[in-house]
Design an enzyme around this catalytic site. Sequence first.
Site, short mmCIF file in Angstrom:
data_model
loop_
_atom_site.label_atom_id
_atom_site.label_comp_id
_atom_site.label_asym_id
_atom_site.label_seq_id
_atom_site.Cartn_x
_atom_site.Cartn_y
_atom_site.Cartn_z
N LYS A 180 1.04 -1.25 -0.01
CA LYS A 180 -0.07 -0.12 0.11
C LYS A 180 0.76 1.20 0.03
CE LYS A 180 -3.19 -2.97 0.23
NZ LYS A 180 -3.92 -3.45 1.27
C1 LIG Z 1 -4.76 -4.67 1.76
C2 LIG Z 1 -6.17 -4.75 1.92
C3 LIG Z 1 -6.95 -5.19 3.39
C4 LIG Z 1 -6.30 -5.90 4.28
O1 LIG Z 1 -5.17 -5.17 4.74
P1 LIG Z 1 -3.93 -5.97 5.63
O2 LIG Z 1 -3.33 -4.83 6.20
O3 LIG Z 1 -3.36 -6.67 4.64
O4 LIG Z 1 -4.75 -6.93 6.75
C5 LIG Z 1 -8.31 -5.01 3.06
N1 LIG Z 1 -9.04 -4.69 2.25
C6 LIG Z 1 -8.43 -4.03 1.06
C7 LIG Z 1 -9.29 -3.59 -0.06
C8 LIG Z 1 -7.08 -4.34 0.95
O5 LIG Z 1 -6.46 -3.86 -0.17
#
Ligand SMILES: *Cc1c(COP(=O)(O)O)cnc(C)c1O
Length: 381
Positions: A180
């Site tokens: 991210k």
């Molecule tokens: C990355 C992501 C998550 C989960 O996040 P984590 O930090 O990996 O648990 C949830 N929803 C979306 C749309 C994501 O891209």
Amino acid sequence: MLSYSRQEILEEDIQAVVDALRSESLTGGDRLRAFEEAVAEFVGAKYGVAFSSGTAALHAAVSAAEVGPGDEGITTPNTFCATANCLIYQGGRPVFADVAEDTLTLDPAAVQARITPKTKVLLPVDYAGHPADLDAMAALADKHGLTVIEDACHAIGARYRGQRVGSISHMSVFSFHPVKHIAAGEGGMVTTNDSKFAERLRRFRDHGINRSTEQTATEPWFYAMENLGFNYRLDEMSCALGFSQLKRIESNLNARRGWAMRYAEALADFEGLRLPVEQADCDHAWHLYPIRINERIAGIDRRTVFCGMREAGIRVQVHYIPVHRHPYYQSMGWRAGQFPVAEAAYEQILSLPMFHGMQQAEWQSVIDCLTRIWKERRCHA
Ligand SMILES: *Cc1c(COP(=O)(O)O)cnc(C)c1O
């Protein structure tokens, strides 16, 4: 290998983590509070509550919205499975609704059609970094007394009608997984303007324990576990890394916007290629750059492009396999073909490399590879 996403770790990030390691508290210290305040301030929300992952943050938000057995939450099939799973953790049931053809975010009309007396929350996703139709979600929520939990894991820094996401819905959820915008190792956060939600979120993160009870006056050791919670805390090293990365968020967003604009220019004339849109009243955060390949017009299918790019060392990815098509959801009764827009998009999508630290030569290798594939494509057909 050039991946679809990559974190950027600078010397200042490393130093911030080292400082955390040398500090008095490795968890629950000043860095947690600083990170929470900084994210809340950046998105324009009153409160930020950090969690050990985006998934933990989603779980906490569903709990704070008081979803329980029998309750339903309406969400999109075009997301990572965590968005839907979090409802099931609390005994709730995800109900999928189809997406809009242009942004591939929840279609408000499809959501409306699925609202029943059991509906408790709406869970829109700001897919790829483009805000969902948040005013429409808020209007439906107002009308039916629902809570909007916005999965903004792709979208830190995005704007909807002039306002940053994270300050609009009842609760907004961010992820600091390294793919991210901001890497904390693992990590997540919920932002909200509602002190009641902030309080419930903090407690859920810490076993449901309330440390501010009156009894502590007579029994100084006292604390009360008032509901069932978890250990979803984010340690000081992760908070330090996240905080350090957040300082560069503006240049991060600008770099992604720059790459997106250059992709749009360079790929504009590729036959059968559809590029992501940015609606006029939104600022896209450009977590992903999902192109859509129309096999009939392009004369080549997505699989061939995927394999061709992987062979060239470009780790493109498909976001997402529609959640209801996973075996677990199929076993709950969902069937392929129920969400024609999301499923048609799934046949065509491919995420090109998109990250702030991308180099010119890396970007160029993507364009060169696609150019070559498009030139050769009649041979495959
Ligand atoms: C990355 C992501 C998550 C989960 O996040 P984590 O930090 O990996 O648990 C949830 N929803 C979306 C749309 C994501 O891209």
